[in-house]
Design a protein around this motif. Sequence first.
Motif, mmCIF file in Angstrom:
data_model
loop_
_atom_site.group_PDB
_atom_site.id
_atom_site.type_symbol
_atom_site.label_atom_id
_atom_site.label_comp_id
_atom_site.label_asym_id
_atom_site.label_seq_id
_atom_site.Cartn_x
_atom_site.Cartn_y
_atom_site.Cartn_z
ATOM 1 N N GLY A 244 25.689 40.522 -11.320
ATOM 2 C CA GLY A 244 24.447 40.058 -11.104
ATOM 3 C C GLY A 244 23.976 39.434 -9.775
ATOM 4 N N LYS A 245 24.616 39.423 -8.933
ATOM 5 C CA LYS A 245 24.470 38.629 -7.674
ATOM 6 C C LYS A 245 23.908 39.419 -6.692
ATOM 7 C CE LYS A 245 27.781 34.696 -8.608
ATOM 8 N NZ LYS A 245 28.629 33.731 -7.511
ATOM 9 N N VAL A 246 23.027 38.998 -5.934
ATOM 10 C CA VAL A 246 22.564 39.485 -4.398
ATOM 11 C C VAL A 246 23.479 39.528 -3.486
ATOM 12 C CG1 VAL A 246 20.674 39.441 -2.865
ATOM 13 C CG2 VAL A 246 20.080 38.847 -5.231
ATOM 14 N N MET A 247 23.752 40.859 -2.968
ATOM 15 C CA MET A 247 24.781 40.900 -2.102
ATOM 16 C C MET A 247 24.222 40.500 -0.518
ATOM 17 S SD MET A 247 26.659 44.606 -1.301
ATOM 18 C CE MET A 247 24.966 45.326 -0.941
ATOM 19 N N ARG A 248 25.326 39.757 0.084
ATOM 20 C CA ARG A 248 25.070 39.205 1.416
ATOM 21 C C ARG A 248 25.062 40.389 2.431
ATOM 22 N NH1 ARG A 248 26.350 33.526 1.822
ATOM 23 N NH2 ARG A 248 27.130 33.839 3.834
ATOM 24 N N VAL A 249 24.563 40.120 3.705
ATOM 25 C CA VAL A 249 24.946 40.892 4.742
ATOM 26 C C VAL A 249 26.399 41.363 4.958
ATOM 27 C CG1 VAL A 249 24.367 41.427 7.227
ATOM 28 C CG2 VAL A 249 22.611 40.541 5.641
ATOM 29 N N GLY A 250 26.909 42.393 4.944
ATOM 30 C CA GLY A 250 28.126 42.554 5.351
ATOM 31 C C GLY A 250 29.152 42.729 4.368
ATOM 32 N N ALA A 251 28.645 42.318 2.949
ATOM 33 C CA ALA A 251 29.397 41.989 1.767
ATOM 34 C C ALA A 251 29.449 43.678 1.051
ATOM 35 C CB ALA A 251 28.811 41.379 0.876
ATOM 36 N N PHE A 252 30.538 43.690 0.238
ATOM 37 C CA PHE A 252 30.620 44.691 -0.707
ATOM 38 C C PHE A 252 30.197 44.241 -2.198
ATOM 39 C CE2 PHE A 252 33.117 47.291 -3.819
ATOM 40 C CZ PHE A 252 33.151 48.442 -3.028
ATOM 41 N N GLY A 253 29.231 44.931 -2.909
ATOM 42 C CA GLY A 253 28.946 44.700 -4.076
ATOM 43 C C GLY A 253 28.014 45.675 -4.835
ATOM 44 N N LEU A 254 27.902 46.960 -4.441
ATOM 45 C CA LEU A 254 27.552 48.101 -4.996
ATOM 46 C C LEU A 254 28.313 48.109 -6.459
ATOM 47 C CD1 LEU A 254 25.164 49.873 -5.500
ATOM 48 C CD2 LEU A 254 26.291 51.367 -4.271
ATOM 49 N N GLY A 255 27.617 48.440 -7.736
ATOM 50 C CA GLY A 255 28.455 48.963 -8.697
ATOM 51 C C GLY A 255 29.537 47.705 -9.277
ATOM 52 N N SER A 256 30.748 48.236 -9.733
ATOM 53 C CA SER A 256 31.719 47.026 -10.476
ATOM 54 C C SER A 256 32.981 47.555 -9.867
ATOM 55 C CB SER A 256 31.323 46.933 -11.976
ATOM 56 O OG SER A 256 32.259 46.007 -12.417
ATOM 57 N N ASN A 257 33.796 46.579 -9.511
ATOM 58 C CA ASN A 257 35.266 46.914 -9.496
ATOM 59 C C ASN A 257 35.980 46.433 -10.652
ATOM 60 O OD1 ASN A 257 35.204 44.075 -9.211
ATOM 61 N ND2 ASN A 257 36.305 44.127 -7.236
ATOM 62 N N THR A 258 35.270 46.037 -11.760
ATOM 63 C CA THR A 258 36.035 45.594 -13.049
ATOM 64 C C THR A 258 35.813 46.383 -14.263
ATOM 65 O OG1 THR A 258 34.521 44.098 -13.368
ATOM 66 C CG2 THR A 258 36.236 43.300 -12.006
ATOM 67 N N ALA A 259 34.751 47.328 -14.054
ATOM 68 C CA ALA A 259 34.598 48.325 -15.055
ATOM 69 C C ALA A 259 34.851 49.562 -14.828
ATOM 70 C CB ALA A 259 33.008 48.461 -15.037
ATOM 71 N N PRO A 260 36.207 49.680 -15.686
ATOM 72 C CA PRO A 260 36.741 51.100 -15.850
ATOM 73 C C PRO A 260 36.067 52.211 -16.443
ATOM 74 C CG PRO A 260 37.808 49.765 -17.425
ATOM 75 C CD PRO A 260 36.855 48.894 -16.760
#
Length: 452
Positions: A244-260
Amino acid sequence: MYSSRLGLPYLQPSQAQKHVTHNEALQKLDLITQISVECFALDDPPTALEAGQTFALGANPTGEWSGHAFDLACWGGEAWLFITPQRGWIAWGRCEQELRVWNGADWVATTHTPEHAPFFGISAIADETNRLSVAADATLFSHAGAGHQLKVNKATSSDTAALLFQSVWQGHAELGLAGDNMFTVKVSDDGQTWHNSLSIDPSDQSISLTAGSSEVRVSDTGTAIEGTLTGSAVQASVLDDGDGKVMRVGAFGLGSNTAPITTDIDLSNSISTGFYFVENTASGDKPEASGHLIQMRNGGDTTYADTLHAFVTRSNLWLRGFDGGAWSDWTGLGGVHGSNQNGTFLKLPDGTLLCSVTGNLTRVAAGMLSFTWTFPANFLAGSAQEIVVLPVWDRVAAWAIAPGPNEISTPFIASTTENSTTVQARLLPNPSNSFASTDAGFTRVLAIGRWK
């Protein structure tokens, strides 16, 4: 003698029948005290009368009222009593239901009624600017059986219709229509310099929230943000993967890396575009047991038309697409290289599989050395393999016998199954002797086929 203002008769010394003079004065007082007339500007005397009825005569009275223009006429039961009003007298008209004042020439409606008062103060002094003034702990505006509206009206668009909030008579907040027709909330620290904090434009229903140089504007075309976003809703760092956080410039945050994805990835229309982790328990056509899936979909909620899958593993990146009828095959963008106790292998993106091994040939019969090789990676079921025994082989150690160079065959393929092959070397006819049990050699074998 009479009183100078109301003309009431005085009692004289040694006057006989004093009661007559006294009663005349009482009758006049009864008429002019708390004046209430039946009608204003009446010229013709009515025929049905009751004692005490009073009339404000008009400019042309008739009959018994003749000669008493604008007088007050009171019926005493037997005769009329006439009194000339004086400037400033106030009378209530029952016909007109109106309070009027005698201005010296006519009875005119007074502007000092509750309906027309120029000023009105409740426990406070009203003035030309603040014509309604209230000093109280609270002011209540309630309904009369349904809803209630408090209306603030202005003359032109450039005027102001607003509520001003003060502290010690100094303004600190104002809301309303300030100089235009936009609803605005303004604030001031000193009552002199004002800042627009909130504006709502009725022309396009846009909303602007402003603080210093930062502004958020919401309209039917989208949301515009001027300034830097901060706070717990923004990633603390480029590696912050909180939901639920807003992604910073240069960050990786689209979708989820914990939702299988725990169901069939071939039915991935149940998930949105994003990054996902695919567990090895997930079903469907996976290029490898597990990895991270990147899904990009251009369809609706119930279709995955125009969908691209990118499957990321430690050693490769796989791509496939949906063409409206079926998923395409996975295509690797890099070869998959691996090794195990059975040798090494290389899976190429075009589906080619290369397997190699250095195999030890051991004695299996008096005139035969052999080894059976299980491939380090499985070839596609039902596909053919090309097995090549490289013309490089040698003894492992000194042999018990020393056959001549023309007495031993080059290693060759004796048999092949789907997942293994057998390589042999034999003594040629008429050998001088046979292989000893300790005799061994090695050779290099290459298998070429398809893995998909």
